[in-house]
Motif scaffolding. Structure first.
Motif, short mmCIF file in Angstrom:
data_model
loop_
_atom_site.label_atom_id
_atom_site.label_comp_id
_atom_site.label_asym_id
_atom_site.label_seq_id
_atom_site.Cartn_x
_atom_site.Cartn_y
_atom_site.Cartn_z
N ALA A 28 -8.67 0.80 17.26
CA ALA A 28 -7.72 1.08 16.20
C ALA A 28 -7.90 2.54 15.82
CB ALA A 28 -7.98 0.17 15.01
N ARG A 29 -6.81 3.25 15.63
CA ARG A 29 -6.96 4.67 15.36
C ARG A 29 -7.58 4.91 13.99
NH1 ARG A 29 -2.12 4.86 12.17
NH2 ARG A 29 -1.39 6.98 12.11
N VAL A 30 -8.13 6.07 13.81
CA VAL A 30 -8.74 6.41 12.53
C VAL A 30 -7.62 6.53 11.50
CG1 VAL A 30 -10.18 8.06 11.32
CG2 VAL A 30 -10.46 7.72 13.78
N ARG A 31 -7.76 5.79 10.40
CA ARG A 31 -6.70 5.83 9.40
C ARG A 31 -6.73 7.15 8.63
NH1 ARG A 31 -6.53 -0.33 6.97
NH2 ARG A 31 -5.79 -1.22 8.92
N PRO A 32 -5.58 7.79 8.52
CA PRO A 32 -5.55 9.03 7.75
C PRO A 32 -5.86 8.74 6.29
CG PRO A 32 -3.52 8.71 9.01
CD PRO A 32 -4.28 7.43 9.08
N MET A 33 -6.48 9.71 5.64
CA MET A 33 -6.78 9.58 4.21
C MET A 33 -5.90 10.56 3.44
SD MET A 33 -10.05 7.95 3.75
CE MET A 33 -11.14 9.02 2.83
N ALA A 34 -5.68 10.25 2.18
CA ALA A 34 -4.95 11.19 1.35
C ALA A 34 -5.83 12.42 1.13
CB ALA A 34 -4.60 10.56 0.01
N PRO A 35 -5.28 13.64 1.22
CA PRO A 35 -6.10 14.82 0.95
C PRO A 35 -6.60 14.80 -0.50
CG PRO A 35 -3.77 15.41 1.11
CD PRO A 35 -3.90 13.97 1.54
N ALA A 36 -7.71 15.49 -0.76
CA ALA A 36 -8.31 15.46 -2.09
C ALA A 36 -7.34 15.99 -3.15
CB ALA A 36 -9.59 16.31 -2.10
N ASP A 37 -6.49 16.93 -2.76
CA ASP A 37 -5.56 17.48 -3.76
C ASP A 37 -4.18 16.84 -3.66
OD1 ASP A 37 -4.71 18.46 -1.37
OD2 ASP A 37 -4.51 20.55 -2.03
N ALA A 38 -4.12 15.61 -3.09
CA ALA A 38 -2.83 14.93 -2.92
C ALA A 38 -2.13 14.78 -4.27
CB ALA A 38 -3.05 13.56 -2.29
N LEU A 39 -0.92 15.28 -4.36
CA LEU A 39 -0.15 15.14 -5.59
C LEU A 39 0.72 13.90 -5.53
CD1 LEU A 39 1.12 18.72 -6.46
CD2 LEU A 39 -0.58 17.37 -7.69
N GLY A 40 1.02 13.36 -6.70
CA GLY A 40 1.88 12.19 -6.72
C GLY A 40 2.44 11.94 -8.10
N LEU A 41 3.06 10.78 -8.24
CA LEU A 41 3.62 10.37 -9.52
C LEU A 41 3.06 8.99 -9.85
CD1 LEU A 41 7.40 11.07 -8.76
CD2 LEU A 41 5.88 12.58 -10.05
#
Ligand code: SF4
Ligand code: SF4
Ligand code: SF4
Lengths: 319, 393
Positions: A28-41
């Motif tokens: 199974a591929r390595v799951r991407p993680m949200a970057p530390a500075d990921a912005l959102g709502l």
């Protein structure tokens, strides 16, 4: 004379077995993680009063035209859903008996591992700074695979234009000129007029902006301090933050006082939507080694069998 | 000269020719309209159904029906059935035309076709995770490969006369013949890649694709189905053209091809049903909704195809062969059409039915394909088998 069916079967079986073996060994591929500075709502249905200030602010910030075709006389901005000129919309949920109500704000979820960016051939849709899923029309051929792939049906297309583009929320990234800083209440914010416009104008702070980590902490705090207010995916599920893990996680998060399923959010597992496809494709291709190997084998087979195939027959030597 | 294929000859502008040309002319006008007015004005496509008739039929089903060249190449060059070689060239022609028409459809369908040239050239922008990129690059290259594979037919015709062109053609032919090994191998590699990837494509739609169709086996099912459809298309095309152009039908060989379909279709059928059962989705086939109906129509066509193939004594009857091939093409086509359109569920209260211009343009492109086929087999050495008149003499 009958065709040697066994040999055909044998090759098919070998091909099938190879495919299965490859699928089995594929990690199974390595799951991407949200970057530390990921912005959102973070949008909280229990706070929203349906004033649609966010919809108007989104129009102003992004220069989109009001969608008036659904209103009598064409005088009100009344989008039915996200569309080619609407990047966010407030919808109303009403239970059949009319007692339970909730507003719901739709926009791009900025998935941690988005289906749309996996789909896009030249990376017109791509996760850029702060994990924002951004759009570059100069690389978009208008194939609309992103629309097919997105589990939230977010990317919209300018159907009425001869030179159409994909339209979707890009977290107002074009507005950002200054550097974000942490404000008094502990949230990462841009200077006024530079962050997500919808969050900036909300009179009830039903939609707020921040980094994913800050928003998750705030959502957890709200669930803890208001027992019984928030719901899970189904009516009887324990409260949850939609987007924390759904479909591999999203940078836009929801809290709701109505079961998420009623708001028509998709019931995704924790597995990122692109994972099955990517695992299989990478398994089959093994980098690019498998096609090269197959090409060599096919070349050898053609070389061996070509003469027998009568490429250079005597004239009329068919029979 | 290196082949026993002969051109059919005869006048080009027959009545059917003019009819087909007229149909295409109407479609051409609509194509212009589509390019000027945009997709919204000319199609029934929407944000809910971004892919419609052109993708599901012209591209996904059309390229599978155009897998005759691929299927024949496997038979002749991998399984070493040299006696089928005389049928390869016409199969390659149908494939070349089918893929070219599919390519045209894609250009019409994408919203920003003026940027399409960037797909092969902007290699530093390639998103190697995109199954669609792989399909696009493979189909583009395969189109080139198919026309190169076919080029000896054009060169042989050119070599017939005197003069510099004829001389040059005679010189190029043997060189081409040598290089063709690697082209032929590419002609098998590329369809293996993109036909399976056409299945993988829909994996990304995840829960939006109905569970009767959404399966990790999609790539394998698409690959196997295109081989069965390819053989069926060769039988269909060969039976039809021998009838229309009054040539001696290669019934023996067609029966052999039909027998070759049995294991392929059998494997597909077993995989398809076993997969649905294995994933515990069989109950959905009895749900009395349009998905269950689509599933059963599809399955019934496969059962009918297999039953007709099992009737060994009748496989020497040209009419029976023709009908069998048609049923298999329909079944395989419906499987693909369902996967791309019928089983795609973007939401509850949305629907799609192709617009009149969409239908007309599809029809016009099919007409164009038949036209081009007729012109090419009449003018160039493609079809094997003697004209019937000569055979009866
Ligand atoms: S919500 Fe859809 S458009 Fe937005 S990032 Fe996720 S997959 Fe892409
Ligand atoms: S429509 Fe544009 S943005 Fe969407 S997948 Fe295709 S190329 Fe990418
Ligand atoms: S972040 Fe910006 S673009 Fe996205 S919904 Fe809010 S205002 Fe609209």
């Amino acid at each position: 004379m009958s065709l040697d069916r066994r040999s055909l079967l044998r090759s098919l079986a070998t091909a099938g077995a190879a495919a299965v073996a490859v699928e089995g060994t594929a990690q199974a591929r390595v799951r991407p993680m949200a970057p530390a500075d990921a912005l959102g709502l973070l949008y909280d249905t229990s706070l929203c009063i349906g004033c649609k200030a966010c919809v108007v602010a989104c129009r102003e910030a992004n220069g989109t035209k009001p969608e008036t075709s659904n209103s009598p006389g064409g005088i009100w901005d009344a989008p039915m859903d996200l569309d080619g000129q609407t990047k966010t919309v407030i919808k109303l949920y009403k239970s059949p008996d009319g007692i339970q109500r909730s507003y719901f704000k739709a926009q791009c979820m900025h998935c941690v591992d988005p289906a749309c960016t996996n789909a896009c051939m030249l990376g017109a849709l791509k996760k850029k700074e702060h994990g924002i899923v951004s759009y570059d029309p100069s690389l978009c051929v208008g194939c609309r695979y992103c629309q097919m792939a997105c589990p939230f049906n977010v990317p919209k297309f300018e159907w009425a234009k001869a030179a159409p583009k994909i339209v979707k929320c890009e977290l107002c990234r074009e507005r950002a000129k200054g550097q974000p800083a942490v404000d008094g209440s502990g949230f990462t914010r841009y200077p006024k007029g530079q962050g997500p416009a919808c969050a900036e104008v909300c009179p009830r702070s039903a939609v707020i902006a921040g980094t994913r980590a800050e928003l998750l902490a705030e959502a957890r705090r709200r669930i803890a301090s208001h027992p019984g207010r928030y719901k899970g995916f189904r009516e009887d599920d324990p409260p949850k933050i939609f987007g924390e893990t759904d479909g591999g996680g999203t940078q836009v998060l929801y809290l709701s006082h109505v079961a998420f399923e009623k708001l028509r959010l998709p019931n995704l597992s924790d597995q990122p939507v692109p994972e099955v496809q990517q695992t299989i494709q990478h398994g089959i291709y093994q980098g690019f080694a498998a096609p090269i190997l197959l090409y060599g084998l096919l070349g050898a087979a053609v070389f061996r069998n070509r003469r027998a195939a009568g490429e250079k027959p005597e004239k009329g030597g068919e029979s | 000269m290196s082949s026993e294929a002969r051109r059919v000859g005869g006048p080009l502008t027959t009545r059917p020719f003019l009819t087909l040309a007229a149909i295409f002319a109407v479609a051409a006008a609509l194509i212009l309209w589509r390019l000027v007015a945009g997709l919204g004005a000319t199609t029934a496509l929407s944000d809910a159904y971004p892919w419609g008739l052109w993708i599901a039929f012209d591209v996904v089903t059309g390229t599978a029906l155009a897998c005759g060249g691929y299927a024949m190449a496997i038979l002749v060059y991998v399984l070493n059935k040299g006696r089928y070689h005389p049928m390869v060239r016409s199969a390659i022609l149908t494939s070349a035309l089918g893929y070219t028409i599919a390519g045209l459809s894609v250009v019409l369908d994408i919203g920003r076709p003026w940027l399409a040239w960037k797909i092969p050239l902007f290699f530093w922008k390639w998103n190697l995770h995109s199954a669609l990129l792989e399909v696009a690059l493979c189909i583009m290259s395969y189109m080139v490969v198919l026309w190169i594979e076919l080029s000896p037919a054009f060169l042989e015709r050119a070599a017939e006369g005197k003069g510099t062109i004829a001389g040059a053609s005679r010189k190029i032919l043997p060189i081409l013949e040598k290089a063709l090994i690697w082209i032929i191998a590419l002609g098998m590699l590329l369809p293996t890649m993109h036909q399976s990837s056409l299945g993988s494509l829909m994996l990304l739609t995840g829960p939006k694709l109905h569970p009767l169709w959404q399966t990790p086996l999609l790539p394998l099912l698409f690959l196997v189905s295109c081989i069965a459809m390819g053989f069926a298309a060769v039988v269909f095309e060969s039976a039809l053209s021998s009838h229309l152009f009054r040539r001696r039908p290669e019934t023996e060989m067609l029966a052999g091809l039909a027998r070759a379909v049995i294991p392929v279709l059998g494997v597909f059928f077993v995989l398809r049903l076993a997969d649905v059962a294995w994933r515990g989705q069989l109950a959905r086939a009895f749900a009395f909704d349009r998905y269950a109906l689509a599933f059963w129509v599809e399955t019934a066509l496969f059962v009918a195809g297999l039953a007709m193939l099992a009737n060994r004594s009748r496989l020497r009857d040209l009419g029976h062969l023709f009908r069998t091939a048609m049923i298999i093409m329909l079944g395989g086509g419906l499987y693909r059409f369902n996967t791309y359109l019928v089983a795609y569920r973007p939401g509850d209260d949305v629907s799609y039915f192709p617009s009149v211009p969409e239908f007309t343009i599809t029809l016009g492109l099919v007409a164009l394909e038949i036209l081009a086929y007729a012109v090419i087999v009449k003018s160039f050495p493609i079809l094997s088998g003697a004209p019937r008149a000569a055979a009866e003499r």
